[in-house]
Design an enzyme around this catalytic site. Structure first.
Site, PDB file in Angstrom:
ATOM      1  N   CYS A   1     -43.240  59.167   6.848  1.00 31.25           N
ATOM      2  CA  CYS A   1     -43.715  60.505   7.615  1.00 31.25           C
ATOM      3  C   CYS A   1     -43.375  61.890   6.629  1.00 31.25           C
ATOM      4  O   CYS A   1     -43.361  61.520   5.531  1.00 31.25           O
ATOM      5  CB  CYS A   1     -43.118  60.602   8.982  1.00 31.25           C
ATOM      6  SG  CYS A   1     -41.390  60.942   8.770  1.00 31.25           S
TER       7      CYS A   1
ATOM      8  N   THR B   1     -40.857  63.827   6.380  1.00 33.57           N
ATOM      9  CA  THR B   1     -39.656  63.556   5.893  1.00 33.57           C
ATOM     10  C   THR B   1     -39.267  62.348   5.558  1.00 33.57           C
ATOM     11  O   THR B   1     -37.923  62.233   4.891  1.00 33.57           O
ATOM     12  CB  THR B   1     -38.633  64.586   6.728  1.00 33.57           C
ATOM     13  OG1 THR B   1     -38.703  63.956   7.973  1.00 33.57           O
ATOM     14  CG2 THR B   1     -39.026  66.177   6.719  1.00 33.57           C
TER      15      THR B   1
ATOM     16  N   HIS C   1     -20.314  42.650   2.028  1.00 34.06           N
ATOM     17  CA  HIS C   1     -21.249  43.704   2.616  1.00 34.06           C
ATOM     18  C   HIS C   1     -21.870  43.066   3.790  1.00 34.06           C
ATOM     19  O   HIS C   1     -22.096  43.962   4.653  1.00 34.06           O
ATOM     20  CB  HIS C   1     -22.425  43.884   1.727  1.00 34.06           C
ATOM     21  CG  HIS C   1     -22.000  44.657   0.287  1.00 34.06           C
ATOM     22  ND1 HIS C   1     -21.263  45.740   0.091  1.00 34.06           N
ATOM     23  CD2 HIS C   1     -21.826  44.073  -0.904  1.00 34.06           C
ATOM     24  CE1 HIS C   1     -20.812  45.863  -0.807  1.00 34.06           C
ATOM     25  NE2 HIS C   1     -21.137  45.103  -1.769  1.00 34.06           N
TER      26      HIS C   1
ATOM     27  N   HIS D   1     -26.439  46.426  -0.598  1.00 32.55           N
ATOM     28  CA  HIS D   1     -25.231  46.541   0.444  1.00 32.55           C
ATOM     29  C   HIS D   1     -25.670  46.452   1.960  1.00 32.55           C
ATOM     30  O   HIS D   1     -24.569  46.068   2.705  1.00 32.55           O
ATOM     31  CB  HIS D   1     -24.402  48.002   0.100  1.00 32.55           C
ATOM     32  CG  HIS D   1     -23.693  47.690  -1.230  1.00 32.55           C
ATOM     33  ND1 HIS D   1     -22.866  48.793  -1.599  1.00 32.55           N
ATOM     34  CD2 HIS D   1     -23.803  46.829  -2.214  1.00 32.55           C
ATOM     35  CE1 HIS D   1     -22.200  48.382  -2.889  1.00 32.55           C
ATOM     36  NE2 HIS D   1     -22.851  47.356  -3.277  1.00 32.55           N
TER      37      HIS D   1
ATOM     38  N   ASP E   1     -47.292  58.374   9.567  1.00 31.69           N
ATOM     39  CA  ASP E   1     -48.073  59.350  10.407  1.00 31.69           C
ATOM     40  C   ASP E   1     -48.941  60.059   9.470  1.00 31.69           C
ATOM     41  O   ASP E   1     -49.057  59.774   8.550  1.00 31.69           O
ATOM     42  CB  ASP E   1     -47.064  60.333  11.204  1.00 31.69           C
ATOM     43  CG  ASP E   1     -46.298  61.313  10.323  1.00 31.69           C
ATOM     44  OD1 ASP E   1     -46.703  61.249   8.961  1.00 31.69           O
ATOM     45  OD2 ASP E   1     -45.680  62.217  10.710  1.00 31.69           O
TER      46      ASP E   1
HETATM   47  C1  RB5 Z   1     -45.019  65.940  11.239  1.00 33.50           C
HETATM   48  O1  RB5 Z   1     -45.432  67.485  11.159  1.00 33.50           O
HETATM   49  C2  RB5 Z   1     -43.604  65.749  10.843  1.00 33.50           C
HETATM   50  O2  RB5 Z   1     -42.876  66.373  11.912  1.00 33.50           O
HETATM   51  C3  RB5 Z   1     -43.428  64.262  10.700  1.00 33.50           C
HETATM   52  O3  RB5 Z   1     -44.178  63.698   9.612  1.00 33.50           O
HETATM   53  C4  RB5 Z   1     -41.884  64.005  10.182  1.00 33.50           C
HETATM   54  O4  RB5 Z   1     -41.560  64.882   8.930  1.00 33.50           O
HETATM   55  C5  RB5 Z   1     -40.872  63.976  11.128  1.00 33.50           C
HETATM   56  O5  RB5 Z   1     -39.611  63.549  10.968  1.00 33.50           O
END
Ligand code: RB5
Length: 146
Positions: free
Chosen positions: A66, A68, A134, A99, A9
């Site tokens: 993204c 996180t 596995h 695994h 993203d």
């Molecule tokens: C975008 O602000 C953020 O929510 C996205 O990049 C991600 O971290 C979602 O899991």
């Protein structure tokens, strides 16, 4: 040549493009499906798009990002046949292939720096599924999906 699909993203454009160059330099064929602008977008559609390429066999492996790594991983894992692990360290990245036979890797661009992300990608791509006991467990994951 092994084909790797990449997507992200808006939170991970720069890191994704850096990783794309790195992966290409390692000798893989890279399909970077964007996006290319930092305009706010929705991670589920980008996770799904990459996952569909892996599920169809168009790409052997996928790397998605993204902020996180969590949301895009959740979206990718909704596509049948996808096993995507979110990793913030090289050990987990290696193990998720050895695994869990992961066919996709998710990274949080707001969690790890560029050098660590490169190490995570290397660990993932250099590892191979060990099979054996596995495989039994991975088959159990597939059975849940079926
Ligand atoms: C975008 O602000 C953020 O929510 C996205 O990049 C991600 O971290 C979602 O899991």
């Amino acid at each position: 040549m092994t084909r790797i699909v990449l997507s992200s993203d808006h939170a991970a454009i720069d890191l994704r493009q850096t990783l794309a160059k790195h992966i290409e330099a390692k000798g893989y064929e890279v399909s970077d499906i964007g996006p290319t602008t930092t305009e706010s977008t929705h991670y589920p559609k980008h996770g799904e798009a990459a996952a569909r390429q892996v599920a169809s066999g168009e790409a052997e492996l996928g790397i998605i990002l993204c902020g996180t790594g969590q949301g895009i991983m959740m979206a990718a894992n909704k596509v049948k046949g996808i096993r995507c692990g979110v990793c913030a360290d090289p050990f987990s990245a290696r193990m998720t292939r050895e695994h869990n036979n992961a066919n996709m890797l998710s990274i949080g661009a707001r969690v790890v720096g560029e050098s660590l992300a490169v190490e995570i990608v290397d660990a993932f791509l250099d590892a191979e599924f060990e099979g054996g006991r596995h495989a039994t467990r991975v088959d159990m994951i597939t059975a849940i999906e079926d």
